[in-house]
Structure formats: C-alpha cells, structure tokens
Design an enzyme around this catalytic site. Structure first.
Site, PDB file in Angstrom:
ATOM      1  N   ARG A 361      39.651  45.695  42.692  1.00 56.57           N
ATOM      2  CA  ARG A 361      38.618  45.090  41.833  1.00 56.57           C
ATOM      3  C   ARG A 361      37.534  46.122  41.549  1.00 56.57           C
ATOM      4  O   ARG A 361      36.374  45.803  41.404  1.00 56.57           O
ATOM      5  CB  ARG A 361      38.005  43.849  42.498  1.00 56.57           C
ATOM      6  CG  ARG A 361      39.013  42.787  42.906  1.00 56.57           C
ATOM      7  CD  ARG A 361      39.745  42.181  41.705  1.00 56.57           C
ATOM      8  NE  ARG A 361      40.782  41.267  42.135  1.00 56.57           N
ATOM      9  CZ  ARG A 361      42.043  41.613  42.391  1.00 56.57           C
ATOM     10  NH1 ARG A 361      42.446  42.873  42.239  1.00 56.57           N
ATOM     11  NH2 ARG A 361      42.911  40.705  42.793  1.00 56.57           N
ATOM     12  N   ARG A 371      32.509  47.264  43.863  1.00 56.67           N
ATOM     13  CA  ARG A 371      33.570  46.678  44.683  1.00 56.67           C
ATOM     14  C   ARG A 371      34.656  47.728  44.904  1.00 56.67           C
ATOM     15  O   ARG A 371      35.823  47.539  44.604  1.00 56.67           O
ATOM     16  CB  ARG A 371      34.114  45.419  44.010  1.00 56.67           C
ATOM     17  CG  ARG A 371      33.023  44.379  43.804  1.00 56.67           C
ATOM     18  CD  ARG A 371      33.494  42.993  44.045  1.00 56.67           C
ATOM     19  NE  ARG A 371      34.495  42.559  43.098  1.00 56.67           N
ATOM     20  CZ  ARG A 371      35.119  41.383  43.204  1.00 56.67           C
ATOM     21  NH1 ARG A 371      34.844  40.569  44.196  1.00 56.67           N
ATOM     22  NH2 ARG A 371      36.004  41.034  42.316  1.00 56.67           N
ATOM     23  N   ARG A 377      41.803  39.678  50.951  1.00 61.11           N
ATOM     24  CA  ARG A 377      42.721  38.682  50.364  1.00 61.11           C
ATOM     25  C   ARG A 377      43.288  39.151  49.029  1.00 61.11           C
ATOM     26  O   ARG A 377      44.455  38.921  48.728  1.00 61.11           O
ATOM     27  CB  ARG A 377      42.016  37.332  50.207  1.00 61.11           C
ATOM     28  CG  ARG A 377      41.070  37.216  49.044  1.00 61.11           C
ATOM     29  CD  ARG A 377      40.715  35.770  48.751  1.00 61.11           C
ATOM     30  NE  ARG A 377      39.704  35.264  49.652  1.00 61.11           N
ATOM     31  CZ  ARG A 377      38.393  35.312  49.417  1.00 61.11           C
ATOM     32  NH1 ARG A 377      37.934  35.875  48.315  1.00 61.11           N
ATOM     33  NH2 ARG A 377      37.531  34.812  50.268  1.00 61.11           N
ATOM     34  N   ASP A 378      42.440  39.816  48.234  1.00 61.73           N
ATOM     35  CA  ASP A 378      42.907  40.286  46.926  1.00 61.73           C
ATOM     36  C   ASP A 378      44.071  41.260  47.105  1.00 61.73           C
ATOM     37  O   ASP A 378      45.085  41.187  46.411  1.00 61.73           O
ATOM     38  CB  ASP A 378      41.774  40.998  46.175  1.00 61.73           C
ATOM     39  CG  ASP A 378      40.659  40.038  45.769  1.00 61.73           C
ATOM     40  OD1 ASP A 378      40.892  38.817  45.810  1.00 61.73           O
ATOM     41  OD2 ASP A 378      39.562  40.510  45.414  1.00 61.73           O
ATOM     42  N   TRP A 500      39.507  30.969  49.841  1.00 71.14           N
ATOM     43  CA  TRP A 500      39.861  31.703  48.615  1.00 71.14           C
ATOM     44  C   TRP A 500      38.719  31.641  47.597  1.00 71.14           C
ATOM     45  O   TRP A 500      38.440  32.610  46.887  1.00 71.14           O
ATOM     46  CB  TRP A 500      41.145  31.121  47.998  1.00 71.14           C
ATOM     47  CG  TRP A 500      41.348  31.650  46.608  1.00 71.14           C
ATOM     48  CD1 TRP A 500      41.947  32.838  46.279  1.00 71.14           C
ATOM     49  CD2 TRP A 500      40.916  31.053  45.389  1.00 71.14           C
ATOM     50  NE1 TRP A 500      41.903  33.008  44.920  1.00 71.14           N
ATOM     51  CE2 TRP A 500      41.277  31.929  44.354  1.00 71.14           C
ATOM     52  CE3 TRP A 500      40.260  29.862  45.074  1.00 71.14           C
ATOM     53  CZ2 TRP A 500      41.010  31.647  43.004  1.00 71.14           C
ATOM     54  CZ3 TRP A 500      39.983  29.583  43.747  1.00 71.14           C
ATOM     55  CH2 TRP A 500      40.358  30.470  42.725  1.00 71.14           C
ATOM     56  N   ASP A 502      35.324  32.093  46.646  1.00 66.66           N
ATOM     57  CA  ASP A 502      34.190  32.858  47.171  1.00 66.66           C
ATOM     58  C   ASP A 502      32.889  32.076  47.129  1.00 66.66           C
ATOM     59  O   ASP A 502      31.898  32.487  47.729  1.00 66.66           O
ATOM     60  CB  ASP A 502      33.995  34.108  46.302  1.00 66.66           C
ATOM     61  CG  ASP A 502      34.763  35.297  46.841  1.00 66.66           C
ATOM     62  OD1 ASP A 502      34.966  35.364  48.060  1.00 66.66           O
ATOM     63  OD2 ASP A 502      35.148  36.162  46.028  1.00 66.66           O
ATOM     64  N   GLU A 646      33.764  29.770  38.954  1.00 67.70           N
ATOM     65  CA  GLU A 646      34.196  28.809  39.979  1.00 67.70           C
ATOM     66  C   GLU A 646      33.576  27.423  39.784  1.00 67.70           C
ATOM     67  O   GLU A 646      33.985  26.469  40.427  1.00 67.70           O
ATOM     68  CB  GLU A 646      33.839  29.337  41.376  1.00 67.70           C
ATOM     69  CG  GLU A 646      34.804  30.388  41.926  1.00 67.70           C
ATOM     70  CD  GLU A 646      34.367  31.816  41.647  1.00 67.70           C
ATOM     71  OE1 GLU A 646      33.595  32.042  40.684  1.00 67.70           O
ATOM     72  OE2 GLU A 646      34.804  32.728  42.388  1.00 67.70           O
ATOM     73  N   HIS A 653      43.515  32.583  38.159  1.00 66.36           N
ATOM     74  CA  HIS A 653      44.245  32.850  39.400  1.00 66.36           C
ATOM     75  C   HIS A 653      44.758  31.524  39.986  1.00 66.36           C
ATOM     76  O   HIS A 653      45.937  31.391  40.329  1.00 66.36           O
ATOM     77  CB  HIS A 653      43.281  33.553  40.356  1.00 66.36           C
ATOM     78  CG  HIS A 653      43.849  33.975  41.676  1.00 66.36           C
ATOM     79  ND1 HIS A 653      43.150  34.774  42.533  1.00 66.36           N
ATOM     80  CD2 HIS A 653      45.004  33.709  42.296  1.00 66.36           C
ATOM     81  CE1 HIS A 653      43.868  35.001  43.625  1.00 66.36           C
ATOM     82  NE2 HIS A 653      44.998  34.352  43.511  1.00 66.36           N
TER      83      HIS A 653
HETATM   84  C1  GLC Z   1      37.450  36.676  42.655  1.00 64.79           C
HETATM   85  C2  GLC Z   1      37.669  37.403  43.969  1.00 64.79           C
HETATM   86  C3  GLC Z   1      38.711  36.695  44.794  1.00 64.79           C
HETATM   87  C4  GLC Z   1      38.398  35.227  44.928  1.00 64.79           C
HETATM   88  C5  GLC Z   1      38.204  34.586  43.574  1.00 64.79           C
HETATM   89  C6  GLC Z   1      37.779  33.136  43.662  1.00 64.79           C
HETATM   90  O1  GLC Z   1      38.566  36.815  41.853  1.00 64.79           O
HETATM   91  O2  GLC Z   1      38.067  38.736  43.756  1.00 64.79           O
HETATM   92  O3  GLC Z   1      38.783  37.276  46.073  1.00 64.79           O
HETATM   93  O4  GLC Z   1      39.446  34.602  45.618  1.00 64.79           O
HETATM   94  O5  GLC Z   1      37.215  35.300  42.875  1.00 64.79           O
HETATM   95  O6  GLC Z   1      36.488  32.980  44.133  1.00 64.79           O
END
Ligand code: GLC
Length: 815
Positions: A361, A371, A377-378, A500, A502, A646, A653
C-alpha cells in the site's frame, strides 16, 4: 463517456482522450527501482523504497493532480511547417495541454502496457512517441522519444527533457523539511550528463541523467532557472526561449533538463533516449544506508548509457519487459462469454494482483509513501492471487511474513522488509494487535501448499518476530491459539485495535464477529492441513476448538443476519435493534466462507445482504451508515461522510467475498451479478460515472447513501485485487488447486454455455474446457482428463502432464 479501449492482444489499455476524469496511472519497474506514470506522464520514481528512496519528486495532491513528472517538450524552431516559430507542446498532453478539439488540435494516444507506457502525439505535422519504462533488474529508467516529420517540408525542432529530482531520499524530508532539504542539493553538468548529489543525514545520494542519440545543445540543472520565476511546467522559460541557461544547482531545487536540436526531412524519424539512474556518472556507487538492508552497488552512469542507450538495446529491453509480463500473466488465461471478464482476468486484473504484491500500500497517487512497509493482513491476502504465477517469490514473502508473527501468535501490524530482524523485534502490547492479522495465515499457507503440492513447507522452521521459533504448521496453530487465548465474555474473539475493518475498534473488552468467523475458518483450514499432512492430534484439536465456538456463533445470529460484534458495554453492533449500522457485510459473507454455520442461516444471511446492502454499483459495507458514536466501540469510520469508505461505502475488497460466498451457496447468477456490479471494465463506456481507471479495481465506490454514488476512489493498491481474482477464477470459474490435483467445480451464470481456460499447474500447461449445455450454475456431471473419466471434481495431479486437457460437463443430472 469513453476515454479508451482494451487492446488485449497487445496487453495494453489505450487511452484516446487524455483528459480522463481522474489520473489514470500505470506502474513501472521492480522493487529495486520503480515508479508510476499517469496518462500525462506525471509521476515519480524511487529506489528500493517508495517512502525512503525518492528519486523523482511528486507533490501529492497538488494542482494539477499529477505533476511533476517525466516531461519532454517539443518546440518548432523555424516555423517552416504549419506551426508558428516558437510554438511548443509536450510529448504527453500535459503539462503544455494544447487544445484537444478544433482545427489543428493535439491528438494523443497513450498506451499503458504491462511495465511500460507509450505516449503518442500528433501536432503540427509532427508525430512523437515517447516510451517510458525501467529495464529488468536495472536501477535506471528510459524515456525513449521518437520524433517523425509527417509533413511535406523539412523541419527544425528542439526537444527538452524536464523532471524535478527529489532533494532527499525520504519523501517527507524532501517535501516538508525545506529549511534543510533545500540546502543539501547540488547538481552539475559535464560531457552530456547531469550529476545530482546531496549529502544528507541518512546517507549520500547520487543521480545521473543523460541524453543519447543527439548532442546536448544546452542544459539546466536548476529547476527555477529552467522554469523561470512564477512559471509552471506548462510554459517553461527555457522552452519558450528555445535554449536552456546552463544552470548548475547549489541548494534550492534541481532538475534534469537536456536540450537537443533535430533537423528532420519530410517523413524522417529520429530517436533520442533520455536515461535517469541512481548512482554517479563516473564511478560505481554503493547504497549502504543502514535503513536500506543489504548494500547495493550500481555501475557508473556512463557505463550504463554506453551499454543501454542505443535504439536496438531500448527495443530489446522493451521486448524483454513485455515478455516478462506476458510470462507473469500467462499461467491463467481464460475465454468466457464475457469479454470484459476476459480483458480483466487475462491482463489487467492479473497485473493488478502483481502490483499489490510488489507495492503493498506504499506507492500510488493516493499512497504517498507513509505506508511504506508490509501491512500484515494486506500482505498475507495479496499473495493469494499470485501463487500460481510466481510461487518462488511468494514463498520468500510468506517466509518473511511468518517471521513477522510473534511467539504468542499475533501478527506485527507492520513488517518493514529492509529493517526486519526476526527474533529481535519488540513484542506489541495486546492493545496494539489487530485481531485478524495472523488469522489470514492459514488461508494463504494452505493455498501455497495446494498450488505447489509441497506439504514439506509445513515442516520448515522459521523464527518468530520477537523470540523463539516453530515450523510453519506450528506458526498456524499459534495464530489460532492467539485468538483462542483472547476470547471475550461472550465467547467471541476480542476485537483489539481493529479487525479487517480498520475503522472498528472493539478493543480488549469488545468482541468481533468478523474475527470469530476468521478464526473458525482458520480452524477448519488447519484441520484440513493437519489431515493432509498426517497430524492427527492437531486435526482433533482444531475440530474440538471449532465445536467449542459453535454456541457463541449461534448466539450471534440476529434473526436475519449475523451481528458485527459486541461492544465493551455489551451492545450488539450490526443488529436490527440498533438505529445505525444495523447490518454489516463482513460477518455475513464470512459466516458462509468459514463453513461454520448451517446452510439455512448461510442462505438467509446472504439474502439479507442482497436486500439491505446490494446496489447497481456493488454491495455497501453497512447500512444505515453511522452519524453518531456508539458506546463501547471505537467507530473511527465516523470521520467519513455517509456512504464513503468504511462508513457505508461500497468497499470493493469486501465485495469480493460476496462472490465467494454466493458461489459457495451454488448461486451462480448472483455471484456473477455481484462480480459485474463493481467490475471496472464494465464502466469503460461510462467512465464519467466511475471516474477511476476502467482497467483496475479501486478500494471503494461511493455507496448508495452518498451524493456521489458510483464514483470510485483509491485505485490500484487494494485487497480487492487478490480476493476478486480468487472469487472469479476459483469460485465462479471454479478452477482451484487441491493437494491431489486441480479442482474444477464452477459456479457459473446460467446464461453461459461454458468456457475455456489455460492454466499452469505444477509446471505443466493444462487446458480446461467446461461445457454447460443445460445452463445450470453448478454440478459436475463428469470430468475427463485426456479422455479418461475421473470420479469427483479434482483432476488428479499425476494425470496433469504437459498439454493435458481437462473436460468438464456441468448439468442437472447424470448424462
Ligand atoms: C484498507 C487497509 C486494509 C483494511 C481495509 C478495511 O484497505 O489497507 O488493511 O482491511 O482498508 O478497513
């Protein structure tokens, strides 16, 4: 509106209108020396690290958005053709930005290819073609310019390069700490080459810039001397005048401008090659920064230019880059009834999965360099889509990231490859861990073992980040143990700093349903691996732990879907009883993927997702979005407007998991509908809606509650790339590795007659032909390998010799 098209045969996306709604970018180079370029040749380069190895400067979020860059100007020196003497333009549409419409308009064609970009322009009877790329394994870049006189009279033209060179390796120092970084830089010119040096706190850095194919007529190394006071790159003083001023840099800002004069007879072409590289012009140079890992020594610039800057060599290196990328995408090629799916899976989507693997990232127009490093996790998820293509590189990365796991089992939030010393890293506090990080490991390790057939990988001993060591299987068990050691009062996994998502902080006293399902999934996968590798005790352990989770999972059912988590004060997030955030996508898809819930609930949960979250542009992450805090949960997503990121945006994703989940339920039409809903190529003719590149996935699209519904943001570096690739290739097309062979168990849209694929599997090239005469979604009626009927859905590995053909017939019943 359409700005370009897919040229799949050339593996290029061709932009025919450079005034795209946002910058449409491409990536160049390798982890040794890389860069990005926009369709206007804006962009930057870096050596070894996007954050701490900046070569070409980028002023992020500047105006216009994609400057500076790798710019080449052309100038009419005599007015013999249709242009007035002194008229100038650029090889890319910007920075000069000549009119794109009307008589005498500038026309542009930008061909973004895999690892290179070509900028074609026609203006005033002059055709120019500039190819930018970084040759394989090298720490320098080419800007190769061919200029052709397409008119009837001889022409005299000037060409000028222009790039801003960063003053400092560290991009923030370069852009912000000006009281220091502006005064460390020096640049000189000698014998056709610019030499830029600095002496910084961290280490000395040197760059060279050269021109081959024509003598240097004039030069500037000082940015302000080239541009002139209060001017911008749209009209540099030197270009307007027709000559650089011969400036040398002593502090302030350096630039790379070399000027050549060309005389072209009608129909004649000339090539000049600009090269920018790391190191010194005259001597070998060693990067020995403590922060940069093992020292790297680079040859003298003049040697590089002598060897590489000929037209033949440029072409050979371009061919080599194209071949390298062809080899990277070849291991899975498909032909389906959906040409947009084909363009993506065969070329751009595959390429994007490599870009996320390479750059994590850290490097884009949005990811500026902060970053820099591998988010745990990524990184584990990014590997999923490239295992079949580059298994050796994945193994190296997997080893690294496993050593980023601590002895207690959690993942370090960030692993910096150049600085990471396994066994010596500090152990994070419980509050600092994310509850999901290490739980991704079983999925990726299992995928690696199944792709390669190398069960022995599970026995490899690797150190933990802080102290101690275990074999890979032990690392996986420890990842599960970490979560089992941190269950909350309701028996679900503590959410810690994040899961997952954030932007949801359940902390040490709240619990995450997402991480609980990820734990359940991990227990299932580890049990399978244990059985496959003869670890009976571990298999029973995992089965028992999974069973023990069942009551807590059962209680998390909200009636029509699963809750998102439980706050420190005991309230449910993602419940119909709440007035905001009543339903969340993530726990419901993972309820299905984990296999931890019974089919009725799995189906009901996904039906609720469809009713409450699905839209024409994809599935929203939650609904209704949040406008106020909730006691006992950190809702940092409140910083985002409703429908954004979010907070109820279409987080692509997580959309990829809807494909996997629906395919697992056998609902092929819905899986495909979800796939299409956020498929970038689908927006090629309505690019003004989507705005981001139609050839790559973006992190999110504005959700239905946003006034900008449908606009995509933060393209390229997103987990969307790897998981959507898994969704479409392994679940819709259903081609997935198994320990004993290659499974082919598709879940297709019922409109499809079938499809074909070519797949490399453990070194052999295999063709897969799927026929769907009854127009069903699932149900393998029979599977043959080279005419031999095989039971089940797995083509056995020992039959998959070079050239093997796997034929699969789907149907409603036994044929
Ligand atoms: C971004 C972060 C990832 C996270 C996602 C959801 O894509 O890189 O790690 O899971 O946001 O918050």
């Amino acid at each position: 509106m359409r700005y370009g098209y897919f040229d799949d045969a050339a593996r290029e996306y061709v932009i025919t209108r450079p005034d795209t709604p946002r910058s449409w970018i491409n990536y160049l180079g390798s982890r040794l020396y890389g860069g990005i370029t926009t369709q206007n040749s804006g962009g930057y380069s870096f050596f070894r690290s996007g954050g701490t190895g900046r070569v070409l400067r980028m002023r992020f979020n500047g105006v216009p958005v994609d400057e500076p860059g790798r710019f080449v100007y052309l100038r009419d020196d005599d007015g013999a053709g249709p242009l007035p003497e002194g008229d100038f333009w650029s090889a890319s549409w910007q920075p000069v930005g000549k009119p794109l419409d009307g008589e005498g308009a500038y026309t542009a064609k930008v061909r973004h290819g895999l690892g290179y970009s070509v900028f074609e322009a026609d203006y005033g009877d002059v055709h120019s073609e500039m190819t930018t790329f970084i040759p394989r394994g090298q720490a320098f870049e080419y800007w190769a310019l061919t200029v052709t006189n397409t008119g009837q009279v001889p022409r005299r033209l000037s060409v000028f390069s222009y790039a801003e060179l960063a003053n400092e390796w560290n991009y923030r120092q370069d852009l912000e700490n000006l009281q220091y970084s502006q005064y460390v830089v020096q640049a000189t010119y000698a014998d056709g080459m610019i030499h830029r040096r600095n002496s910084t706190r961290d280490a000395f850095s040197e760059l060279w810039f050269a021109l081959a194919g024509a003598p240097v007529a004039s030069f500037d190394t000082d940015r302000d001397a080239f541009l002139g006071p209060y001017r911008t790159p749209s009209a540099p003083w030197a270009v307007e005048r027709g000559e650089c001023s011969g400036s040398e840099t002593v502090g302030d800002n350096s630039c790379a401008s070399l000027h050549a004069r060309l005389e072209l007879a009608p129909g004649e072409s000339r090539q000049v090659v600009f090269c920018l590289g790391v190191g010194s012009p005259d001597e070998p140079w060693t990067d020995s920064r403590a922060s940069a890992g093992a020292p790297v020594t680079l040859p003298a610039g003049r040697e590089v230019v002598a060897e590489y800057a000929t037209p033949e060599r440029v072409q050979a290196e371009l061919d080599a880059i194209r071949q390298e990328w062809a080899d990277h995408v070849a291991p899975l090629q498909v032909r389906t009834p959906d040409p947009e799916l084909d363009s993506m899976v065969n070329v751009w989507h595959a390429y994007q999965t490599h870009m996320t693997f390479n750059w994590s990232r850290g490097v884009s127009l949005v990811e500026a360099g902060d970053r820099d490093g591998l988010g745990y996790r990524d990184t584990v998820q990014d590997m999923l889509a490239v295992i079949h293509a580059i298994p050796e590189a994945v193994r190296e990365r997997l080893d690294l990231i496993l050593t980023g796991q601590t002895a207690e089992g959690g993942g370090m939030p960030l692993v910096k490859p150049l600085e990471h010393v396994p066994g010596r890293m500090p152990t994070p506090s419980l509050e600092q861990y994310r509850s999901d990080d290490a739980l991704w490991l079983p999925i990726t390790v299992a995928a690696f073992v199944r792709e390669t057939g190398d069960l022995g990988y599970l026995d490899q001993v690797l150190p933990y980040a802080d102290h101690g060591e275990a074999d890979v299987f032990g690392h996986l068990v420890q990842a599960l143990q970490f979560s089992l050691d941190h269950l909350g009062d309701n028996g679900l996994v503590q959410g810690l700093a994040a899961d997952w998502n954030d932007c949801l902080q359940f902390g040490t006293t709240g619990e995450s349903m997402f991480s609980t399902f990820l734990l359940a999934n991990g227990l299932r996968v580890v049990r399978e691996l244990a059985l496959e590798s003869g670890r009976a005790d571990a298999a029973s352990w995992a089965a028992e732990r999974l069973e023990a989770l069942a009551p807590a999972i059962d209680k998390a059912w909200d009636g029509q879907w699963f809750i998102r988590g439980i706050s420190a004060t005991g309230a449910a997030l993602g419940s119909h009883l709440a007035d905001e955030g009543q339903i969340y996508l993530e726990p419901n898809v993972w309820a299905v993927i984990s296999g931890a819930v019974e089919p009725e609930r799995a189906t009901a949960a996904m039906d609720s997702v469809h009713t409450r979250l699905a839209s024409e542009h994809g599935v929203a992450l939650c609904d209704p979005p949040h406008t106020k805090p909730m006691e006992g949960v950190g809702l940092s997503l409140l910083v985002f407007p409703v429908g954004h990121k979010e907070n109820g945006g279409i987080f692509c994703h997580a959309n990829s998991w809807t494909i996997v989940a629906e395919a697992m339920l056998g609902r092929g039409d819905r899986a495909y509908e979800y796939y299409r809903s956020y498929l970038p190529a689908r927006y090629n003719d309505s690019a003004e809606v989507h705005q981001a590149e139609p050839y790559v996935y973006a992190q999110f699209t504005h959700g239905p509650t946003s006034p900008r519904f449908g606009q995509a943001r933060n393209p390229w570096l997103t987990g969307t790339a790897s998981w959507t690739y898994v969704g479409v290739t392994q679940h819709i097309l259903g081609i997935r590795p198994a320990l004993d062979g290659l499974e082919v168990d598709p879940c297709l849209p019922t409109t499809w007659d079938g499809f074909e694929a070519r797949r490399r599997f453990r070194g052999a090239w295999v063709t897969v032909k799927v026929e769907n005469p009854d127009h069903v979604s699932t149900g393998v009626v029979h599977l043959d390998v080279d005419g031999t009927r095989v039971e089940g859905t797995v083509a056995p590995g020992h039959l998959l010799r070079e050239g093997a053909v796997v034929t699969v017939r789907l149907g409603a019943s036994q044929a």
